[in-house]
Write a protein that holds these residues in place. Sequence first.
Motif, PDB file in Angstrom:
ATOM      1  N   ALA A 100       0.836  -1.205   0.000  1.00  0.00           N
ATOM      2  CA  ALA A 100       0.000   0.000   0.000  1.00  0.00           C
ATOM      3  C   ALA A 100       0.865   1.247   0.000  1.00  0.00           C
ATOM      4  CB  ALA A 100      -0.930  -0.012   1.212  1.00  0.00           C
ATOM      5  N   ARG A 101       1.958   1.231   0.755  1.00  0.00           N
ATOM      6  CA  ARG A 101       2.867   2.385   0.789  1.00  0.00           C
ATOM      7  C   ARG A 101       3.480   2.631  -0.572  1.00  0.00           C
ATOM      8  NH1 ARG A 101      -0.054   2.091   4.848  1.00  0.00           N
ATOM      9  NH2 ARG A 101       0.716   2.660   6.913  1.00  0.00           N
ATOM     10  N   GLU A 102       3.767   1.548  -1.311  1.00  0.00           N
ATOM     11  CA  GLU A 102       4.315   1.703  -2.657  1.00  0.00           C
ATOM     12  C   GLU A 102       3.338   2.448  -3.557  1.00  0.00           C
ATOM     13  OE1 GLU A 102       5.464  -1.957  -4.410  1.00  0.00           O
ATOM     14  OE2 GLU A 102       6.749  -2.579  -2.751  1.00  0.00           O
ATOM     15  N   VAL A 103       2.064   2.073  -3.457  1.00  0.00           N
ATOM     16  CA  VAL A 103       1.051   2.708  -4.295  1.00  0.00           C
ATOM     17  C   VAL A 103       0.857   4.161  -3.882  1.00  0.00           C
ATOM     18  CG1 VAL A 103      -1.395   2.667  -4.939  1.00  0.00           C
ATOM     19  CG2 VAL A 103      -0.083   0.541  -4.867  1.00  0.00           C
ATOM     20  N   VAL A 104       0.921   4.438  -2.585  1.00  0.00           N
ATOM     21  CA  VAL A 104       0.849   5.824  -2.120  1.00  0.00           C
ATOM     22  C   VAL A 104       1.973   6.639  -2.737  1.00  0.00           C
ATOM     23  CG1 VAL A 104       1.063   7.329  -0.099  1.00  0.00           C
ATOM     24  CG2 VAL A 104      -0.358   5.266   0.031  1.00  0.00           C
ATOM     25  N   ASN A 105       3.168   6.068  -2.799  1.00  0.00           N
ATOM     26  CA  ASN A 105       4.307   6.773  -3.406  1.00  0.00           C
ATOM     27  C   ASN A 105       4.061   7.040  -4.894  1.00  0.00           C
ATOM     28  OD1 ASN A 105       5.712   6.806  -0.986  1.00  0.00           O
ATOM     29  ND2 ASN A 105       6.841   4.915  -1.430  1.00  0.00           N
ATOM     30  N   VAL A 106       3.455   6.059  -5.584  1.00  0.00           N
ATOM     31  CA  VAL A 106       3.152   6.231  -7.007  1.00  0.00           C
ATOM     32  C   VAL A 106       2.154   7.378  -7.199  1.00  0.00           C
ATOM     33  CG1 VAL A 106       2.025   5.176  -8.998  1.00  0.00           C
ATOM     34  CG2 VAL A 106       3.689   3.867  -7.675  1.00  0.00           C
ATOM     35  N   ILE A 107       1.102   7.394  -6.375  1.00  0.00           N
ATOM     36  CA  ILE A 107       0.108   8.460  -6.487  1.00  0.00           C
ATOM     37  C   ILE A 107       0.746   9.814  -6.172  1.00  0.00           C
ATOM     38  CG2 ILE A 107      -2.061   9.366  -5.542  1.00  0.00           C
ATOM     39  CD1 ILE A 107      -2.937   6.462  -5.125  1.00  0.00           C
ATOM     40  N   GLY A 108       1.652   9.817  -5.209  1.00  0.00           N
ATOM     41  CA  GLY A 108       2.367  11.050  -4.889  1.00  0.00           C
ATOM     42  C   GLY A 108       3.184  11.555  -6.061  1.00  0.00           C
ATOM     43  N   GLN A 109       3.826  10.645  -6.803  1.00  0.00           N
ATOM     44  CA  GLN A 109       4.591  11.043  -7.981  1.00  0.00           C
ATOM     45  C   GLN A 109       3.682  11.584  -9.066  1.00  0.00           C
ATOM     46  OE1 GLN A 109       8.049  11.209  -8.507  1.00  0.00           O
ATOM     47  NE2 GLN A 109       7.190  12.386 -10.208  1.00  0.00           N
ATOM     48  N   LEU A 110       2.528  10.933  -9.257  1.00  0.00           N
ATOM     49  CA  LEU A 110       1.563  11.429 -10.242  1.00  0.00           C
ATOM     50  C   LEU A 110       1.085  12.832  -9.873  1.00  0.00           C
ATOM     51  CD1 LEU A 110      -0.578   8.212 -10.852  1.00  0.00           C
ATOM     52  CD2 LEU A 110       1.171   9.181 -12.366  1.00  0.00           C
ATOM     53  N   ARG A 111       0.924  13.054  -8.584  1.00  0.00           N
ATOM     54  CA  ARG A 111       0.499  14.393  -8.139  1.00  0.00           C
ATOM     55  C   ARG A 111       1.571  15.423  -8.475  1.00  0.00           C
ATOM     56  NH1 ARG A 111      -0.453  16.726  -2.041  1.00  0.00           N
ATOM     57  NH2 ARG A 111      -1.839  18.430  -2.617  1.00  0.00           N
ATOM     58  N   ARG A 112       2.831  15.056  -8.259  1.00  0.00           N
ATOM     59  CA  ARG A 112       3.919  15.977  -8.598  1.00  0.00           C
ATOM     60  C   ARG A 112       3.984  16.212 -10.099  1.00  0.00           C
ATOM     61  NH1 ARG A 112       6.036  13.093  -4.223  1.00  0.00           N
ATOM     62  NH2 ARG A 112       7.020  11.505  -5.525  1.00  0.00           N
ATOM     63  N   ASP A 113       3.522  15.238 -10.877  1.00  0.00           N
ATOM     64  CA  ASP A 113       3.461  15.384 -12.331  1.00  0.00           C
ATOM     65  C   ASP A 113       2.211  16.134 -12.782  1.00  0.00           C
ATOM     66  OD1 ASP A 113       5.823  13.971 -12.511  1.00  0.00           O
ATOM     67  OD2 ASP A 113       4.875  12.072 -13.044  1.00  0.00           O
ATOM     68  N   LYS A 114       1.421  16.615 -11.819  1.00  0.00           N
ATOM     69  CA  LYS A 114       0.218  17.412 -12.093  1.00  0.00           C
ATOM     70  C   LYS A 114      -0.876  16.606 -12.811  1.00  0.00           C
ATOM     71  CE  LYS A 114       1.908  21.160 -10.289  1.00  0.00           C
ATOM     72  NZ  LYS A 114       1.408  21.656  -8.983  1.00  0.00           N
ATOM     73  N   VAL A 115      -0.965  15.305 -12.489  1.00  0.00           N
ATOM     74  CA  VAL A 115      -2.062  14.494 -13.007  1.00  0.00           C
ATOM     75  C   VAL A 115      -3.304  14.775 -12.155  1.00  0.00           C
ATOM     76  CG1 VAL A 115      -2.902  12.137 -13.390  1.00  0.00           C
ATOM     77  CG2 VAL A 115      -0.488  12.696 -13.825  1.00  0.00           C
TER      78      VAL A 115
END
Length: 250
Positions: free
Chosen positions: A174-189
């Motif tokens: 779950a933490r891995e997926v949270v990190n992925v979503i965080g990266q997408l947020r930084r990419d302005k998705v």
Amino acid sequence: MALLTVRKLVMEYDGRAVLDGIDLDLEEGELKVVMGPSGCGKSTLLRCLNRLLTPTSGQIIFRGEDVTRPDTDVRALRQRIGFVFQNFALYRHLTALENVTLGLRKLRGMAAAEAAERALHELRRMDMAEHQRKYPAQLSGGQKQRVAIARALAMDPAVLFFDEPTSALDPLMAREVVNVIGQLRRDKVSMLCVTHDLFLARSLGCRVLFLDQGQVQAEGEAEQLFGDHADPRIRAFFSQAVGGGEAAGR
């Protein structure tokens, strides 16, 4: 103009309002999280927004277009909204690469080589290129979710919807997926996420909508709602979540 504007959205089943006058705004590049107790209508809301369900009344304005109109091209709308399901929804008989290319070939009409190139780009983005030839049964839960996200992103959607993205995962995955979503947020998705995961909302520091009894009872920054909120229902909900109870069911 907001990417997504929802006004007075109502969804009834057998005369009972599961959603009762929902207002919601999502800006371009924004991540917003929807939380609330079991049965409050969170997943129903997502399904209304991409027209998997037809709302009883109200308006959904997507990039300036009222998509609740009877003449809405629902198939075209869904191609602009990426949907990441709780249970991943991967085809077991297809490899990771084939799962990602399927929509590109069938819905976008891409040639096999072009679809594979596009799919590999998104699998690399999700750190899954080395697993492209594996079948879902050979992947961990976190890896399956990454493939599901890559599949959604490959369609180049205007927004991603997540329905309980960490609920089928153990805490580490779950933490891995949270990190992925965080990266997408930084990419302005642009993203709208239904979740019971307090860690996800807190880690991302995003705005949270609290749903209860089919209505938005509060909206604010995560720490505002997770703190000592003046509303006893909200305070009780997040206290239970912090205490390890059922934070927010479907």
